[in-house]
Every structure is written in C-alpha cells, then in structure tokens.
Design a protein around this motif. Structure first.
Motif, short mmCIF file in Angstrom:
data_model
loop_
_atom_site.label_atom_id
_atom_site.label_comp_id
_atom_site.label_asym_id
_atom_site.label_seq_id
_atom_site.Cartn_x
_atom_site.Cartn_y
_atom_site.Cartn_z
N TYR A 55 0.80 -1.22 0.00
CA TYR A 55 0.00 0.00 0.00
C TYR A 55 0.83 1.27 0.00
N SER A 68 -7.44 0.89 -3.07
CA SER A 68 -7.32 -0.57 -3.00
C SER A 68 -6.12 -1.05 -3.77
N TYR A 69 -5.77 -2.31 -3.51
CA TYR A 69 -4.60 -2.93 -4.11
C TYR A 69 -4.87 -4.41 -4.34
N ASN A 70 -4.57 -4.88 -5.55
CA ASN A 70 -4.67 -6.31 -5.85
C ASN A 70 -3.37 -6.77 -6.48
N GLU A 81 -11.09 -8.08 -3.72
CA GLU A 81 -10.73 -7.51 -2.43
C GLU A 81 -11.84 -6.56 -2.03
N GLU A 82 -12.39 -6.75 -0.83
CA GLU A 82 -13.50 -5.91 -0.40
C GLU A 82 -13.08 -5.05 0.77
N LYS A 83 -13.52 -3.77 0.69
CA LYS A 83 -13.14 -2.82 1.74
C LYS A 83 -14.31 -1.88 1.92
N GLY A 84 -15.26 -2.27 2.78
CA GLY A 84 -16.41 -1.41 3.01
C GLY A 84 -17.25 -1.27 1.75
N SER A 131 -14.90 -2.31 -3.59
CA SER A 131 -14.30 -3.61 -3.86
C SER A 131 -13.49 -3.49 -5.14
N SER A 132 -12.44 -4.27 -5.23
CA SER A 132 -11.66 -4.27 -6.46
C SER A 132 -11.36 -5.71 -6.86
#
Lengths: 117, 114
Positions: free
Chosen positions: A104, B47-49, B55-58, B61-62
C-alpha cells in the motif's frame, strides 16, 4: 496530512524561466517519485529516486532534472519553461525496498500547481 | 511501454452501484492499485490487488484477473462525495530490480447525481 510535504503549493512564472519544486517524503520512506498531471495527459511518471540514487526515468524532458539529497528530500528543477509545462506536479514516496514487499506504500503529497504565463 | 485504459466518464445516482473497468497491457506487472482523486487534490489510495480475485473494503471492492489484464473497482451505496476521478495504476518492476513504480491510466471522472 499524508506525511509527504511539497512546496510551494502554487507557482506562477514566465516562459523561459527556471523553477525548483521541493518534496519531503514521509518519515522512513526511501523512494521518491515525481509525477506530472496536466488536463489532457493524466498522471505521468517522470522520475524515481531511491535512497539518493536515480532508479528510473519516465517521460521526463531534458529541460527537467531532479535529485534526492542525503536527508531524502528531493527537488525537481524545471528550466526553459514553456506554456505547456503548466500542470500539477506531484511527489509520492514509498518505503519499498523488497520485491513485492509493500502492498500500500505509495503516498502522494498535495502537489505544486505550476502556471507558466 | 504500458497501455492502461479506463473509461473517461461515468455517471450514476445516489445509492446506486457503479463498476469502473480498467484494462492493461504491460510487462513486469506486480500489482494493480486504485486511487481516488478530487479535483486539484492529491490521489488517495483506495485498494490494491496483486493476486486474482476480489478484495472488499467497506463500500469499495476491487477485482483483478491477471490473465485477462483486467480489473474493476466497484462502488456501492454511492454518495455525492464519491464524485471524483478514479485512477487505475499498475505497478511495474524492471527486470532484475527490486523496486517498482506506478503507471496510471488517465482516470475515470465519476459524477454522482442526487
């Protein structure tokens, strides 16, 4: 406050002049990246420094140069300015020094808005 | 070189769901990032994949498919404050290097209407 400090926030100068933009990275970050953002081009990677050494160059003009000092702050020098150099210039920093080790870690400063008249 | 494509503009209404797509053709790929940028402000990380999947964040999502060179950012329960530019970025490593850098698409300007 992201922890990445850029000065000045705004700069207005005439064509043909030279300016210096300054960036202090987040504490502990060794890599500094410079980006240019103009309306029609999006965020363009210019140059990367890691721990004082230049590591990668992107679309950086020969009229532009940069350096990273022992205290890890960086300066971007823009010379023989043209109207088309008007843009937002962002600095980002990251702690990356291991392949794939940072998920990140790219943090941007608030940018310097350069206007060439 | 890198080729990163995303739509220029999208619109949606408050409370709706919107999906912003990104396709890329690069060498040395090592991760895909999404950033949000309000006009005149710094990009902020969303986000980061690095592996395939979701990938879910609140509300955000990505998704990433490395074999297809494709990612999307999904924004749910849209709010007016989500009106911004959304930037897709790929991280590339040079051959033999342990350092990477981000290359950005031109961004998708999302407008959320009441």
């Amino acid at each position: 406050d992201s922890g990445v400090t850029q000065t000045p926030k705004h700069l207005i100068t005439a064509t043909g002049q030279r300016v210096t933009l300054r960036c202090s990275p987040r504490s502990g970050d060794l890599s500094v990246y410079w980006y240019q953002q103009s309306l029609d081009q999006g965020l363009q990677f210019l140059i990367q420094y890691y721990n004082g050494e230049e590591r990668a160059k992107g679309n950086i003009l020969e009229r532009f140069s940069a350096q990273q000092f022992p205290d890890l702050h960086s300066e971007l020098n823009l010379s023989s300015l043209e109207l088309g150099d008007s843009a937002l210039y962002f600095c980002a920093s990251s702690v990356t020094n291991l392949r794939g080790g940072d998920g990140y870690g790219y943090t941007f400063g608030s940018g310097t808005r350069l206007t060439v008249v | 070189g890198q080729n990163i494509d995303q739509p220029t503009e999208m619109t949606a209404t408050e409370g709706a769901i919107v999906q912003i797509n990104c396709t890329y053709q690069t060498s040395g790929f090592n991760g895909l990032f999404w950033y949000q940028q309000h006009a005149g402000e710094a990009p902020t990380f969303l986000s980061y994949n690095v592996l395939d999947g979701l990938e879910e964040k609140g509300r955000f999502s990505s998704f990433l498919s490395r074999s297809k060179g494709y990612s999307y950012l999904l924004l749910k329960e849209l709010q007016m404050k989500d009106s911004a530019s959304y930037l897709c970025a790929v991280r590339l490593f040079d051959r033999g290097s342990t350092l990477g850098r981000l290359y950005f698409g031109r961004g998708t300007q999302l407008t959320v209407w009441p």
